[in-house]
Scaffold this motif. Structure first.
Motif, PDB file in Angstrom:
ATOM      1  N   MET A 111       1.008  -1.078  -0.059  1.00 18.10           N
ATOM      2  CA  MET A 111      -0.103  -0.045  -0.027  1.00 18.10           C
ATOM      3  C   MET A 111       0.835   1.372   0.145  1.00 18.10           C
ATOM      4  O   MET A 111       1.846   1.469   0.696  1.00 18.10           O
ATOM      5  N   SER A 112       0.782   2.263  -0.918  1.00 22.13           N
ATOM      6  CA  SER A 112       1.394   3.416  -0.848  1.00 22.13           C
ATOM      7  C   SER A 112       1.186   4.230   0.375  1.00 22.13           C
ATOM      8  O   SER A 112       0.211   4.216   0.955  1.00 22.13           O
ATOM      9  N   PRO A 113       2.185   5.182   0.416  1.00 25.38           N
ATOM     10  CA  PRO A 113       1.952   5.985   1.604  1.00 25.38           C
ATOM     11  C   PRO A 113       0.617   6.857   1.579  1.00 25.38           C
ATOM     12  O   PRO A 113       0.203   7.159   2.591  1.00 25.38           O
ATOM     13  N   LEU A 114       0.537   7.465   0.466  1.00 21.85           N
ATOM     14  CA  LEU A 114      -0.901   8.236   0.289  1.00 21.85           C
ATOM     15  C   LEU A 114      -2.134   7.537   0.702  1.00 21.85           C
ATOM     16  O   LEU A 114      -2.906   7.892   1.430  1.00 21.85           O
ATOM     17  N   ALA A 115      -2.190   6.245  -0.062  1.00 20.49           N
ATOM     18  CA  ALA A 115      -3.274   5.458   0.333  1.00 20.49           C
ATOM     19  C   ALA A 115      -3.504   4.794   1.827  1.00 20.49           C
ATOM     20  O   ALA A 115      -4.521   4.826   2.592  1.00 20.49           O
ATOM     21  N   SER A 116      -2.192   4.799   2.577  1.00 16.52           N
ATOM     22  CA  SER A 116      -2.205   4.363   3.891  1.00 16.52           C
ATOM     23  C   SER A 116      -2.690   5.623   4.839  1.00 16.52           C
ATOM     24  O   SER A 116      -3.219   5.495   5.773  1.00 16.52           O
ATOM     25  N   PHE A 117      -2.297   6.869   4.133  1.00 17.54           N
ATOM     26  CA  PHE A 117      -2.632   8.109   4.948  1.00 17.54           C
ATOM     27  C   PHE A 117      -4.024   8.107   5.024  1.00 17.54           C
ATOM     28  O   PHE A 117      -4.890   8.559   5.986  1.00 17.54           O
ATOM     29  N   LEU A 122      16.041   8.731   5.093  1.00 17.45           N
ATOM     30  CA  LEU A 122      15.236   9.808   5.041  1.00 17.45           C
ATOM     31  C   LEU A 122      14.107   9.801   4.381  1.00 17.45           C
ATOM     32  O   LEU A 122      12.888  10.345   4.870  1.00 17.45           O
ATOM     33  N   VAL A 123      14.269   9.323   3.249  1.00 13.60           N
ATOM     34  CA  VAL A 123      12.892   9.209   2.432  1.00 13.60           C
ATOM     35  C   VAL A 123      11.906   8.371   3.072  1.00 13.60           C
ATOM     36  O   VAL A 123      10.432   8.573   3.045  1.00 13.60           O
ATOM     37  N   LYS A 124      12.470   7.149   3.773  1.00 15.93           N
ATOM     38  CA  LYS A 124      11.509   6.323   4.810  1.00 15.93           C
ATOM     39  C   LYS A 124      10.857   7.183   5.411  1.00 15.93           C
ATOM     40  O   LYS A 124       9.669   7.160   5.655  1.00 15.93           O
ATOM     41  N   ASP A 125      11.464   7.996   6.483  1.00 19.08           N
ATOM     42  CA  ASP A 125      11.045   8.927   7.338  1.00 19.08           C
ATOM     43  C   ASP A 125      10.002   9.787   6.821  1.00 19.08           C
ATOM     44  O   ASP A 125       8.847  10.010   7.394  1.00 19.08           O
ATOM     45  N   ILE A 126      10.348  10.556   5.513  1.00 19.58           N
ATOM     46  CA  ILE A 126       9.021  11.603   5.171  1.00 19.58           C
ATOM     47  C   ILE A 126       7.982  10.683   4.656  1.00 19.58           C
ATOM     48  O   ILE A 126       6.770  11.376   4.795  1.00 19.58           O
ATOM     49  N   SER A 127       8.079   9.578   4.045  1.00 29.55           N
ATOM     50  CA  SER A 127       6.890   8.859   3.756  1.00 29.55           C
ATOM     51  C   SER A 127       6.204   8.656   4.823  1.00 29.55           C
ATOM     52  O   SER A 127       4.857   8.545   4.703  1.00 29.55           O
ATOM     53  N   TYR A 128       6.605   8.068   6.024  1.00 27.20           N
ATOM     54  CA  TYR A 128       5.928   7.412   7.140  1.00 27.20           C
ATOM     55  C   TYR A 128       5.574   8.836   7.980  1.00 27.20           C
ATOM     56  O   TYR A 128       4.381   8.518   8.785  1.00 27.20           O
ATOM     57  N   PHE A 129       5.827   9.988   7.777  1.00 25.39           N
ATOM     58  CA  PHE A 129       5.314  11.274   8.148  1.00 25.39           C
ATOM     59  C   PHE A 129       3.966  11.548   7.895  1.00 25.39           C
ATOM     60  O   PHE A 129       3.188  11.547   8.647  1.00 25.39           O
ATOM     61  N   PHE A 130       3.746  11.094   6.550  1.00 23.34           N
ATOM     62  CA  PHE A 130       2.328  11.061   6.050  1.00 23.34           C
ATOM     63  C   PHE A 130       1.355  10.059   6.479  1.00 23.34           C
ATOM     64  O   PHE A 130       0.293  10.218   6.531  1.00 23.34           O
ATOM     65  N   VAL A 131       1.817   8.988   6.644  1.00 27.91           N
ATOM     66  CA  VAL A 131       1.279   7.719   6.850  1.00 27.91           C
ATOM     67  C   VAL A 131       0.761   8.131   8.433  1.00 27.91           C
ATOM     68  O   VAL A 131      -0.337   7.734   8.682  1.00 27.91           O
TER      69      VAL A 131
END
Length: 528
Positions: A1-7, A56-65
């Motif tokens: 599941m993409s970060p946007l969909a998870s959010f 860093l990329v992982k952290d930014i993506s999970y910020f939105f999750v």
């Protein structure tokens, strides 16, 4: 599941949860208990040893999750269980701090938005503008931070008592904490646990810049000045022969900085000194927490045969590590016998004895989190509870109490300590007189946190967790205590409350946990 969909899914769940908040409040709260990870296996498919830019990329993506939980950094705004000690209590000092932070957020947001277009201006113009902004930002932060880098709790909240002379309590704060809130944190801790507390100040640079600093610290393992100061102070205390116990309390960003300090200590500090150390975190923002077993056989027994790990005694010299194999004793348990002395000098060696189940470098590690705390979700709850992805990655070590409550915010005093270690008042004067023994959180019945089949056999046995709180061999209950385990569907023998597993609770109002089993050398505490 993409970060946007998870959010989107998380946000929908959040909206639905608002409709049932009253029902949750009526039904009470719940606490999941995650036993300490054993080590040697992983949690997710990346860890702090990965390439920094990937982290860093992982952290930014999970910020939105986890962005659905951002309101709980400040919520709930009430009640104020510690009165003026709470961060959001409406007195003039708190309101001034909030106003300065509000101005800093506006200025820093504008600066970050304008910065990308600076490439279209002459370099001298950009340099002058950035310098002017940084000067203004520094001046505003100076109003919050003051001039000191270390603080001590006020004597009126806790005095130095002879029975605690061998202890040193140290606190490292989180994001956005200036001098005033730092002092309030220290005084709240002193009032709760009946000991003076030393504070090492993680100075604020404004909320947005503090968050950027968190990303740099935890993804690039960069040690800022307060990390280096904290390492020096802790190392000095550990080497102090008059101190046999060091209690290290961390909140929020302090979990990142404290984790870096522990990494350094593990690299170059004798492990009999590290045995003095106990670490307790709240809303931990770190992406890892190290506390390795000291022997491979201890790790193996903790995973394959917990009862044997509890009954196997490891004896060690302060000069050399014995290499003998475990031997059977009369009662069926196993023990490590030391080799015979090799010389007159080695015959005078001080031997220490401890259970293999608590054969960890650092004495004890405990984490406290709220299920709605964004920082905890982004930190300890993400890295300590996710399913494993590879058997080679490091772990997030330490037992974890994860509380589900509609009052579960991120502020240290107002949300964590007020909710988990509430205060009691003198009926005559109305003044606070210490921690309240009538504590709803500590009375809660725990359930073992659900981790999925992939996490089987990667955490310590519940027996070890339970016995570890009571000191191993302290004379209290050491027999197995079964609870409902959602992964194994185990039948409940009896309910277990949070207070039976929380070692920190046993320090309230100047008390101390039971003394663990030890013979000579440094006293070892439970390492579950």
């Amino acid at each position: 599941m993409s970060p946007l969909a998870s959010f989107i899914r998380r946000f929908f769940q959040f909206c639905c949860s608002l409709a049932v908040t009253r029902t949750i409040a009526m039904m009470g709260t719940a606490t999941e208990f995650y036993r300490s990870q054993i080590g040697g296996t992983s949690v997710i498919n990346y860890c702090y040893t990965d390439m920094p830019w990937r982290l860093l990329v992982k952290d930014i993506s999970y910020f939105f999750v986890y962005a659905w939980a951002l309101p709980w950094v400040l919520m709930p705004l009430r009640p104020y269980g510690s009165d003026e000690l709470d961060e959001l209590y409406p007195n003039w000092r708190n309101l001034f701090c909030i106003l300065v932070h509000f101005v800093l957020v506006i200025l820093q947001l504008a600066f970050l938005l304008v910065l990308p277009v600076a490439i279209f201006f002459p370099i001298w113009t950009v340099a002058g503008g950035v310098s002017a902004f940084m000067l203004v930002n520094w001046a505003l932060c100076k109003l919050l931070n003051g001039t000191e880098v270390t603080f001590r709790s006020d004597e009126k909240y806790a005095k130095e008592l002879p029975e605690h002379a061998n202890e040193q309590w140290v606190f490292l704060n989180g994001v956005a904490v200036g001098e005033h809130w730092m002092k309030n944190n220290l005084n709240r801790l002193a009032l709760t646990f009946g000991r003076p507390v030393l504070g090492i100040h993680n100075r604020t640079s404004g909320i947005l810049f503090d968050v950027l600093e968190c990303l740099i610290q935890r993804n690039f393992t960069y040690a800022t000045g307060d990390v280096r100061l904290c390492f020096r102070i802790l190392r000095e205390v550990l080497y102090d022969p008059s101190k046999s116990k060091v209690i290290f309390i961390l909140h929020s960003q302090g979990g990142i900085e404290g984790g870096l300090v522990l990494d350094w200590l593990l690299q170059e500090t004798p492990q009999d000194l590290l045995a003095k150390l106990e670490v307790y975190t709240f809303g931990n923002a770190a992406n890892h927490f190290n506390n390795p077993h000291r022997h491979a056989i201890s790790q193996s027994l903790s995973q394959s045969d917990p009862q044997a790990a509890m009954n196997t005694l490891v004896r060690e010299s302060s000069f050399a590590t014995p290499t003998s194999s475990p031997v059977e004793t009369g009662d069926g348990s196993r023990t490590h016998e030391p080799p015979p002395p090799l010389s007159q000098e080695s015959s005078m060696t001080s031997w220490r004895t401890f259970s293999a189940a608590k054969d960890r470098a650092i004495g004890h590690v405990e984490h406290y989190a709220h299920t709605t705390d964004f920082v905890a979700l982004w930190g300890v709850l993400h890295f300590a509870t996710n399913k494993m992805g590879s058997p080679q990655l490091p772990r997030f070590l330490g037992r974890l109490f994860n509380r589900s409550t509609c009052a579960g915010g991120h502020q240290f005093n107002q949300h964590y300590l007020d909710g988990m270690f509430p205060l009691r008042r003198d009926p005559a004067t109305g003044k606070f007189i210490g921690a309240d023994d009538d504590n709803p959180f500590m009375e809660e019945i725990i359930k073992v946190g659900e981790e999925g089949a992939a996490m089987d056999n990667t955490r310590e046995a519940f027996d070890i967790s339970y016995a570890g709180t009571h000191g191993f061999g302290s004379g209290e209950i050491t027999t197995p205590v079964e609870v409902y385990d959602v992964t194994s569907k185990k039948t409940t023998r009896r309910d277990v409350q949070v207070k039976e597993l929380s070692r920190l609770w046993r320090y309230r109002n100047g008390r101390s946990p039971p003394r663990p089993l030890a013979e000579g050398g440094v006293m070892r505490t439970a390492t579950t």
